[in-house]
Design an enzyme around this catalytic site. Structure first.
Site, mmCIF file in Angstrom:
data_model
loop_
_atom_site.group_PDB
_atom_site.id
_atom_site.type_symbol
_atom_site.label_atom_id
_atom_site.label_comp_id
_atom_site.label_asym_id
_atom_site.label_seq_id
_atom_site.Cartn_x
_atom_site.Cartn_y
_atom_site.Cartn_z
ATOM 1 N N ARG A 243 32.985 42.113 31.144
ATOM 2 C CA ARG A 243 32.127 41.076 31.717
ATOM 3 C C ARG A 243 31.696 40.164 30.584
ATOM 4 O O ARG A 243 31.360 40.642 29.486
ATOM 5 C CB ARG A 243 30.890 41.675 32.398
ATOM 6 C CG ARG A 243 31.147 42.269 33.775
ATOM 7 C CD ARG A 243 31.502 41.214 34.836
ATOM 8 N NE ARG A 243 31.731 41.789 36.146
ATOM 9 C CZ ARG A 243 32.919 42.193 36.610
ATOM 10 N NH1 ARG A 243 33.993 42.083 35.859
ATOM 11 N NH2 ARG A 243 33.035 42.678 37.829
ATOM 12 N N GLU A 272 31.534 31.838 33.103
ATOM 13 C CA GLU A 272 32.833 31.631 33.757
ATOM 14 C C GLU A 272 32.727 31.129 35.184
ATOM 15 O O GLU A 272 33.664 30.510 35.700
ATOM 16 C CB GLU A 272 33.670 32.917 33.726
ATOM 17 C CG GLU A 272 33.141 34.038 34.628
ATOM 18 C CD GLU A 272 34.039 35.278 34.611
ATOM 19 O OE1 GLU A 272 34.402 35.739 33.516
ATOM 20 O OE2 GLU A 272 34.355 35.781 35.702
ATOM 21 N N HIS A 304 39.983 35.547 33.746
ATOM 22 C CA HIS A 304 39.638 36.731 34.553
ATOM 23 C C HIS A 304 40.824 37.173 35.430
ATOM 24 O O HIS A 304 40.733 37.201 36.656
ATOM 25 C CB HIS A 304 38.410 36.445 35.428
ATOM 26 C CG HIS A 304 37.633 37.694 35.747
ATOM 27 N ND1 HIS A 304 36.255 37.725 35.768
ATOM 28 C CD2 HIS A 304 38.027 38.954 36.054
ATOM 29 C CE1 HIS A 304 35.846 38.942 36.079
ATOM 30 N NE2 HIS A 304 36.917 39.718 36.260
HETATM 31 N N1 LIG Z 1 38.925 41.693 33.862
HETATM 32 C C1 LIG Z 1 39.023 42.211 35.068
HETATM 33 O O1 LIG Z 1 39.795 41.705 35.906
HETATM 34 C C2 LIG Z 1 38.225 43.429 35.439
HETATM 35 C C3 LIG Z 1 38.631 44.186 36.537
HETATM 36 C C4 LIG Z 1 37.925 45.341 36.861
HETATM 37 C C5 LIG Z 1 36.813 45.724 36.129
HETATM 38 N N2 LIG Z 1 36.418 44.956 35.071
HETATM 39 C C6 LIG Z 1 35.256 45.355 34.267
HETATM 40 O O2 LIG Z 1 35.579 46.546 33.575
HETATM 41 C C7 LIG Z 1 34.400 47.349 33.503
HETATM 42 C C8 LIG Z 1 34.811 48.787 33.331
HETATM 43 O O3 LIG Z 1 35.435 49.226 34.525
HETATM 44 P P1 LIG Z 1 35.763 50.770 34.763
HETATM 45 O O4 LIG Z 1 36.482 50.834 36.067
HETATM 46 O O5 LIG Z 1 36.396 51.355 33.569
HETATM 47 O O6 LIG Z 1 34.292 51.367 34.932
HETATM 48 P P2 LIG Z 1 33.826 52.869 34.728
HETATM 49 O O7 LIG Z 1 32.530 52.981 35.440
HETATM 50 O O8 LIG Z 1 34.934 53.817 35.072
HETATM 51 O O9 LIG Z 1 33.585 52.969 33.142
HETATM 52 C C9 LIG Z 1 32.551 52.313 32.484
HETATM 53 C C10 LIG Z 1 32.114 53.216 31.341
HETATM 54 O O10 LIG Z 1 31.176 52.504 30.543
HETATM 55 C C11 LIG Z 1 30.225 53.448 30.106
HETATM 56 N N3 LIG Z 1 29.013 52.817 29.601
HETATM 57 C C12 LIG Z 1 27.865 52.521 30.261
HETATM 58 N N4 LIG Z 1 26.983 51.977 29.410
HETATM 59 C C13 LIG Z 1 27.578 51.936 28.186
HETATM 60 C C14 LIG Z 1 27.166 51.504 26.905
HETATM 61 N N5 LIG Z 1 25.930 51.025 26.692
HETATM 62 N N6 LIG Z 1 28.027 51.626 25.878
HETATM 63 C C15 LIG Z 1 29.262 52.131 26.067
HETATM 64 N N7 LIG Z 1 29.706 52.575 27.265
HETATM 65 C C16 LIG Z 1 28.864 52.471 28.304
HETATM 66 C C17 LIG Z 1 29.994 54.348 31.300
HETATM 67 O O11 LIG Z 1 29.408 55.574 30.934
HETATM 68 C C18 LIG Z 1 31.427 54.502 31.812
HETATM 69 O O12 LIG Z 1 32.054 55.631 31.250
HETATM 70 C C19 LIG Z 1 33.663 47.057 34.814
HETATM 71 O O13 LIG Z 1 32.284 47.247 34.664
HETATM 72 C C20 LIG Z 1 34.005 45.624 35.096
HETATM 73 O O14 LIG Z 1 32.933 44.832 34.622
HETATM 74 C C21 LIG Z 1 37.102 43.824 34.716
#
Ligand SMILES: NC(=O)c1ccc[n+]([C@@H]2O[C@H](COP(=O)([O-])OP(=O)(O)OC[C@H]3O[C@@H](n4cnc5c(N)ncnc54)[C@H](O)[C@@H]3O)[C@@H](O)[C@H]2O)c1
Length: 340
Positions: A243, A272, A304
């Protein structure tokens, strides 16, 4: 909900692109779903909420606004459910949602590999300058100056957030022969087979590549700013496919100008919503911060598109219909947004 009302269930989809329509219509036909979908290419905000008049539910994406005012407006118009076509839900006011008693569900995992593969594609592109080579060769320029990269094998990659996408990214980078470090307040046991969990400061100090995969919450807003950039290895690459607001863009520009930060790959950008998912090629872009970013030869921006694979779009449509069915039937839904 009665059978008659099931037949007439109406969904307003905001920020709908042609590909959304394609994959949702495919899923609707496959399920013979009676749900009527109004596709709106405009984003949801207080000015456009009226488009959901007469609808039972809205279906939204990453840059749609679901703050208290918009949720109240939707609720007042009879909308009772919010279906997110994405994993992140930082754009939803969870307190207002609970107060209004609205159902909201997301697509927590559609293809973590899709986003991970895009993150790695950005690393490889930025490192080996294939985007620049493509243009040069087409102009008959086969000079190699400016295209020098580093060998990924043996480098240290730091994964901030070792959830589904972070884990998939770690798996690919381990396959390249990288040493993988991870940081996560809730470490995943699966990560232990790929790398070592370390405190954030150690990850920043040791990593040649830092890739962000944590959600945007209050604690992670501007996680990468002046202080954390100062703790990164000199000349390291920063990758953000998570994000935009995880990164303080002004601080990153300073770090690029001082050459402290070696390269930046971003698929997401804090501001964005004013730019992404639209063709602005004939517009004057007023965002000077974004404009500055695009002047650096060592910055790669994509709009994105990490999620943008056939498999992921198919999965997003299927899970969104599952979430809708859950709500209609009143059954338990594993994808409901957590309480505030
Ligand atoms: N670019 C894209 O098209 C796209 C698509 C899907 C998701 N995303 C983003 O990717 C992110 C991750 O997705 P995911 O499916 O892996 O989520 P997820 O919930 O499986 O993993 C997120 C991880 O981040 C950890 N976390 C929370 N706070 C933290 C911190 N302060 N420091 C380090 N780690 C921390 C959590 O414990 C968790 O393990 C989503 O939140 C979303 O914003 C982007």
């Amino acid at each position: 909900m009665t059978t008659a009302s099931l037949q007439t269930l109406r969904l307003a989809m905001f920020s709908a692109q042609p590909y959304d329509r394609r994959f949702f219509e495919e899923a609707r036909a496959a399920r013979r779903s009676p749900v009527a979908i109004d596709y709106h290419d405009t984003a949801l905000d207080i000015g456009t909420a009226v488009l959901a008049q007469g609808c039972d539910a809205v279906c939204v994406f990453v840059n749609d606004v679901l703050d208290a005012a918009v949720l109240e407006r939707l609720h007042g118009q009879g909308v009772r459910a919010v279906l997110l076509r994405c994993a992140g839900f930082n754009n939803v006011d969870l307190v207002a949602l609970a107060r209004l008693g609205m159902f909201a569900a997301r697509v927590p995992a559609y293809s973590p590999e899709a986003v991970a593969e895009h993150a790695v594609a950005m690393i490889l592109t930025l490192n080996r300058h294939t985007h620049r080579a493509f243009n040069r060769v087409r102009e008959g320029n086969f000079a190699l100056d400016g295209l020098l990269g580093f060998t990924l094998h043996g480098k240290t990659a730091g994964i901030v957030g070792t959830g589904k996408i972070g884990l998939a990214t770690a798996r690919i980078l381990a396959g390249f022969g990288c040493r993988v470090l991870g940081h996560d307040p809730y470490p995943s046991p699966a990560f232990a087979a790929l790398g070592t969990m370390v405190p954030l400061d150690d990850l920043l100090a040791q990593s040649d590549i830092v890739s962000l995969h944590c959600p945007l919450v209050d604690a992670t807003r501007h996680l990468i700013g002046h202080a954390t950039l100062g703790r990164m290895k000199e000349g390291a690459m920063l990758v953000n496919t998570s994000r935009g607001a995880l990164v303080d863009t002004a601080a990153v520009i300073e770090a690029l100008k001082s050459r402290r930060l070696g390269a930046l790959a971003i698929d997401v950008y804090e501001q964005e919503s004013a730019l992404f998912f639209r063709d602005h090629s004939s517009d004057i872009i007023a965002d000077d911060v974004f404009g500055r970013l695009t002047t650096f030869p060592n910055v790669l921006v994509t709009g994105h598109q990490g999620f943008f694979t056939i498999e992921a779009l198919r999965e997003i449509a299927a899970i969104t219909f599952d979430n809708l069915d859950c709500w209609r039937s009143g059954g338990a839904c594993a994808n409901v947004l957590p309480a505030a």
